[in-house]
Design an enzyme around this catalytic site. Structure first.
Site, short mmCIF file in Angstrom:
data_model
loop_
_atom_site.label_atom_id
_atom_site.label_comp_id
_atom_site.label_asym_id
_atom_site.label_seq_id
_atom_site.Cartn_x
_atom_site.Cartn_y
_atom_site.Cartn_z
N SER A 144 23.82 14.16 56.38
CA SER A 144 22.47 13.60 56.22
C SER A 144 22.46 12.14 55.81
O SER A 144 21.55 11.39 56.19
CB SER A 144 21.68 14.42 55.19
OG SER A 144 21.43 15.72 55.66
N HIS A 195 21.29 10.53 50.24
CA HIS A 195 20.31 10.05 51.21
C HIS A 195 19.98 8.58 50.97
O HIS A 195 19.83 7.80 51.91
CB HIS A 195 19.04 10.90 51.13
CG HIS A 195 19.25 12.32 51.54
ND1 HIS A 195 18.33 13.31 51.27
CD2 HIS A 195 20.28 12.92 52.19
CE1 HIS A 195 18.78 14.46 51.76
NE2 HIS A 195 19.96 14.24 52.31
#
Length: 329
Positions: A144, A195
């Site tokens: 991610s 992230h």
């Protein structure tokens, strides 16, 4: 390597269904190879999960630097893999067609390593600021972070576009930050710092010196320097295509896809995703009838739909993933 024992592998089956609906021949080679590598390492991991996740404690204190290579390519469970690879399918197809296979592969390698490196720096800084050692022990795994970096790059090429996040229109300039907050609120087991590291790496490339440094390094290994224009194989004109005579940083006018209806009415999430893919496949057929080469990219509105579904599904399966011992990225 020992094969991973899983249950129904429903996430893998959904991913395989999407790949075949899009058509393997319509997915550029680097994107397809990276997808295949992630699936292979999920089924046959290079090491147990807790030996592939990256943290300050394991990488810096104990010298486990190979985790920077392994962490982006391993996933907590098949749903974690499914969400990340479904998102990568859209981003990778569009970006590889624009940048060309060699540069896109180079970009993925740099983004993967830098995302892990920035993650370690952020966690180390938080440890020093708060004097809380839990930040140094937080171990993250998954693709991610790289996806957030690719999202920043993709949005950079469409600055005037708007993405719908959970039904709300958000400018592409800010959508990565909105998703960063939403994912952390909806799924606390995900790695907020991982992230954030991806977003910062994407900004280093689009607004900072990273792109220039990468071109400089590429020039050292080629006799004539690196030509950042895509090869002819990816320069097909189409719904979101770019012609070969455009400059490297050319951004076309905002494109409005022909399919703008909502997919949510009376459909399950899987059916919504399949509808988005079918629309893209239908567009390829219509473009071919007009005499245009088949576009390898998929529409931005469909990508936004995938991201919205991914946000909602992350929350649903978060409780199961947290029991596996690694923090998802």
């Amino acid at each position: 390597m020992r094969p991973r024992q899983r249950g129904s592998h429903l996430g893998l089956m959904l991913l395989a269904s999407q790949l075949f609906q899009v058509g393997l021949d319509n997915i550029p080679p680097v994107t397809l190879a990276v997808l295949g590598l992630n699936v292979y390492l999920f089924l046959f991991p290079a090491a147990p999960l807790m030996q592939t996740c990256v943290s300050v404690q394991q990488a810096y204190w104990r010298g486990g630097w190979r985790r920077l290579l392994l962490s982006p390519l391993h996933h907590v469970d098949d749903w974690h893999l499914y969400f990340n690879m479904a998102s990568f399918l859209w981003k990778g197809t569009n970006l590889e067609r624009r940048l060309g296979g060699p540069w896109f592969l180079y970009l993925l390698c740099v983004f993967s390593l830098l995302t892990g490196g920035v993650y370690l720096l952020l966690e180390a800084a938080l440890t020093e600021l708060t004097q809380d050692q839990s930040y140094s022990m937080a171990c993250a795994v998954g693709f991610s972070g790289v996806l957030f970096a690719l999202k920043v790059l993709s949005n950079h090429y469409h600055p005037g576009a708007v993405t719908h996040v959970m039904g709300l229109p958000v400018s592409n300039r800010y959508v990565s930050w909105v998703e960063l907050v939403l994912i952390h609120m909806m799924s606390p087991g995900t790695s907020l710092i991982g992230h954030l590291a991806g977003i910062l790496v994407g900004l280093l490339y689009t607004l900072g010196p990273l792109k220039a440094v990468m071109k400089k390094c590429a020039g050292f290994v080629t006799s004539s320097g690196y030509d950042s224009r895509p090869s002819a194989y990816y320069n097909s004109s189409g719904s979101t295509g770019y012609r070969q005579n455009n400059p490297p940083d050319y951004t076309p006018p905002d494109y409005t896809p022909p399919h703008t209806a909502s997919y949510s009415s009376g459909l399950t999430e899987e059916e919504q995703l399949e509808a988005a893919i079918r629309n893209s496949v239908n567009d390829r057929g219509q473009s071919s009838q007009r005499g245009a080469p088949p576009p390898y990219g998929l529409h931005l509105s469909d990508e936004a739909r995938v991201e919205e579904i991914r946000l909602r599904r992350l929350r649903r399966f978060d409780s199961d993933s947290r029991q596996q011992g690694g923090r998802r990225k």
